[in-house]
Design a protein around this motif. Structure first.
Motif, mmCIF file in Angstrom:
data_model
loop_
_atom_site.group_PDB
_atom_site.id
_atom_site.type_symbol
_atom_site.label_atom_id
_atom_site.label_comp_id
_atom_site.label_asym_id
_atom_site.label_seq_id
_atom_site.Cartn_x
_atom_site.Cartn_y
_atom_site.Cartn_z
ATOM 1 N N ASN A 95 8.928 12.915 14.467
ATOM 2 C CA ASN A 95 9.547 11.595 14.675
ATOM 3 C C ASN A 95 8.510 10.468 14.579
ATOM 4 N N LEU A 96 7.400 10.755 13.899
ATOM 5 C CA LEU A 96 6.348 9.749 13.742
ATOM 6 C C LEU A 96 6.340 9.236 12.303
ATOM 7 N N PHE A 97 6.494 7.917 12.164
ATOM 8 C CA PHE A 97 6.538 7.294 10.840
ATOM 9 C C PHE A 97 5.709 6.011 10.838
ATOM 10 N N ILE A 98 5.896 5.199 9.782
ATOM 11 C CA ILE A 98 5.071 4.001 9.607
ATOM 12 C C ILE A 98 5.939 2.758 9.489
ATOM 13 N N ASN A 99 5.501 1.686 10.166
ATOM 14 C CA ASN A 99 5.994 0.340 9.854
ATOM 15 C C ASN A 99 4.935 -0.298 8.962
ATOM 16 N N PHE A 100 5.283 -0.504 7.701
ATOM 17 C CA PHE A 100 4.280 -0.978 6.748
ATOM 18 C C PHE A 100 4.214 -2.504 6.731
ATOM 19 N N ASP A 101 3.043 -3.031 7.068
ATOM 20 C CA ASP A 101 2.811 -4.473 7.049
ATOM 21 C C ASP A 101 1.732 -4.757 6.005
ATOM 22 N N PRO A 102 2.149 -5.213 4.811
ATOM 23 C CA PRO A 102 1.179 -5.357 3.716
ATOM 24 C C PRO A 102 0.093 -6.386 4.020
ATOM 25 N N ALA A 103 0.461 -7.438 4.761
ATOM 26 C CA ALA A 103 -0.517 -8.496 5.044
ATOM 27 C C ALA A 103 -1.652 -7.987 5.928
ATOM 28 N N ASN A 104 -1.330 -7.056 6.829
ATOM 29 C CA ASN A 104 -2.382 -6.572 7.740
ATOM 30 C C ASN A 104 -3.527 -5.903 6.994
ATOM 31 N N LEU A 105 -3.214 -5.216 5.893
ATOM 32 C CA LEU A 105 -4.290 -4.548 5.144
ATOM 33 C C LEU A 105 -5.276 -5.575 4.598
ATOM 34 N N ILE A 106 -4.732 -6.753 4.242
ATOM 35 C CA ILE A 106 -5.586 -7.851 3.772
ATOM 36 C C ILE A 106 -6.312 -8.493 4.951
ATOM 37 N N LEU A 107 -5.574 -8.763 6.014
ATOM 38 C CA LEU A 107 -6.172 -9.424 7.185
ATOM 39 C C LEU A 107 -7.340 -8.616 7.744
ATOM 40 N N TYR A 108 -7.128 -7.290 7.852
ATOM 41 C CA TYR A 108 -8.183 -6.425 8.410
ATOM 42 C C TYR A 108 -9.156 -5.934 7.347
ATOM 43 N N GLY A 109 -8.803 -6.157 6.090
ATOM 44 C CA GLY A 109 -9.690 -5.713 5.008
ATOM 45 C C GLY A 109 -9.750 -4.198 4.875
ATOM 46 N N THR A 110 -8.597 -3.514 5.105
ATOM 47 C CA THR A 110 -8.621 -2.045 5.079
ATOM 48 C C THR A 110 -8.114 -1.445 3.766
ATOM 49 N N GLY A 111 -7.584 -2.270 2.869
ATOM 50 C CA GLY A 111 -7.143 -1.715 1.589
ATOM 51 C C GLY A 111 -6.229 -2.668 0.853
ATOM 52 N N CYS B 272 9.411 -2.112 7.631
ATOM 53 C CA CYS B 272 8.305 -2.904 7.081
ATOM 54 C C CYS B 272 8.344 -4.337 7.584
ATOM 55 N N HIS B 273 7.207 -4.981 7.452
ATOM 56 C CA HIS B 273 7.118 -6.419 7.722
ATOM 57 C C HIS B 273 6.841 -7.145 6.424
ATOM 58 N N CYS B 274 7.626 -8.166 6.147
ATOM 59 C CA CYS B 274 7.353 -9.022 5.000
ATOM 60 C C CYS B 274 6.497 -10.159 5.492
ATOM 61 N N LYS B 275 5.217 -10.016 5.260
ATOM 62 C CA LYS B 275 4.218 -10.970 5.741
ATOM 63 C C LYS B 275 3.172 -11.082 4.640
ATOM 64 N N ASP B 276 2.550 -12.240 4.531
ATOM 65 C CA ASP B 276 1.607 -12.458 3.434
ATOM 66 C C ASP B 276 0.272 -12.952 3.988
ATOM 67 N N ALA B 277 -0.794 -12.736 3.240
ATOM 68 C CA ALA B 277 -2.124 -13.153 3.702
ATOM 69 C C ALA B 277 -3.083 -13.287 2.531
ATOM 70 N N LYS B 278 -4.138 -14.035 2.772
ATOM 71 C CA LYS B 278 -5.213 -14.174 1.784
ATOM 72 C C LYS B 278 -6.450 -13.430 2.274
ATOM 73 N N TRP B 279 -7.147 -12.801 1.325
ATOM 74 C CA TRP B 279 -8.362 -12.054 1.640
ATOM 75 C C TRP B 279 -9.432 -12.963 2.242
ATOM 76 N N ALA B 280 -10.180 -12.420 3.179
ATOM 77 C CA ALA B 280 -11.348 -13.115 3.719
ATOM 78 C C ALA B 280 -12.488 -13.027 2.704
ATOM 79 N N THR B 281 -13.498 -13.879 2.859
ATOM 80 C CA THR B 281 -14.684 -13.787 2.016
ATOM 81 C C THR B 281 -15.389 -12.452 2.264
ATOM 82 N N TRP B 282 -15.434 -12.053 3.546
ATOM 83 C CA TRP B 282 -16.049 -10.768 3.927
ATOM 84 C C TRP B 282 -14.972 -9.887 4.576
ATOM 85 N N PRO B 283 -14.139 -9.238 3.749
ATOM 86 C CA PRO B 283 -13.031 -8.443 4.326
ATOM 87 C C PRO B 283 -13.552 -7.367 5.284
#
Ligand code: MG
Length: 281
Positions: free
Chosen positions: A172-188, A204-215
């Motif tokens: 019963n373990l799954f994922i809530n996919f938040d695409p912006a978080n991968l950019i915010l945290y710089g994980t992929g 899922c979360h529909c959220k958007d973000a811009k990459w940091a200079t140093w992800p």
């Protein structure tokens, strides 16, 4: 329910979502809810909230756990304060997450979710095993309530997340996919990550973000949907290719500016509606 019903992330008295009234004015059919504060998670309040939801015609699809003392101020602070990873608060928060599961059950909700925090990428790190154990505990509690647990993405690379899901070993373990978080945290890269973990994505979360200079060293910047680096059309097309048919839940974390938050979510609804049409949903 229609495929990909639009939703918004909502808060009652805790978390960064919009108020229920705003969700109602925006006429969305679904929502995610940040669990209310511990003192207000009463059966009476659950009943009252359910009645409001019914009146508004909104289906609650996920209840998110969040805890006192969490701060998303910067990446090191997240690491120190968020989720079930920090040792000092882990036992109390694990217990609280079970209570949130019980509260979600009162709301008739079959899914609970949370940010676990920064799980170590090295499975031999003792902390890894400790977090694994409490995640199993929460899963098992949720299971008894007829619920699934969704982990919010972002703090781990997709590979580390897959390893963790495999090791927790609960159906019963799954994922809530938040695409912006991968950019915010710089994980992929969000779309690549979605393809990798797609078989586990149930919300899922529909959220958007811009990459940091140093992800990974500093935060990226969260921006209105469609104005960031996620690529919403590609994101939706990838969800479609994975057979995803759940809600598209808009998240815009600027509660300090409610008028702007509402306007931008309004635009996001428009964007998603147009993209759904374009894709043929
Ligand atoms: Mg999110």
């Amino acid at each position: 329910m229609e495929k990909w019903p639009i939703g918004v992330f909502t808060s009652i008295d805790a978390g960064l979502g919009v108020k229920l009234e705003v969700a109602r004015e925006l006429k969305v059919p679904t929502m995610h809810l940040h669990a209310p504060a511990q003192s207000t998670r009463t059966p009476e309040n659950a009943k009252e909230f359910l009645a409001k939801l019914k009146e508004a015609g909104i289906t609650l699809t996920v209840v998110f756990g969040g805890f006192e003392g969490e701060s998303y101020a910067d990446i090191p602070t997240v690491s120190r304060t968020v989720g079930l990873v920090p040792r000092e608060t882990r036992a109390a928060r694990t217990q609280e997450m079970k209570e949130i599961s019980d509260f979600a059950k009162l709301l008739g909700c079959r899914v609970i979710a949370l940010h676990l925090g920064f799980v170590p990428h090295d499975a031999k790190d003792p902390l890894y095993g400790e977090v694994l154990k409490v995640t199993q505990e929460v899963c098992d509690h949720a299971k008894r309530n007829g619920q699934n647990l969704h982990l919010e993405t972002g703090q781990e690379t997709p590979e580390a997340l897959l390893q963790f899901l495999h090791d927790v070993n609960r159906d019963n373990l799954f994922i809530n996919f938040d695409p912006a978080n991968l950019i915010l945290y710089g994980t992929g890269k969000p779309i690549d990550a979605l393809k990798k973990v797609g078989r586990y994505v149930r919300s899922c979360h529909c959220k958007d973000a811009k990459w940091a200079t140093w992800p990974g060293k500093e935060w990226g910047q969260e921006v209105p949907l469609g104005q960031g680096d996620v690529g919403m059309e590609q994101f939706l097309r990838t969800l479609q290719s994975l057979g995803y048919d759940g809600p598209l839940t808009i998240e815009r974390e600027i509660p300090q500016e409610p008028a702007r938050q509402k306007a931008e979510i309004g635009h996001a609804i428009q964007l998603l509606t147009e993209l759904k049409k374009k894709i043929g949903i």
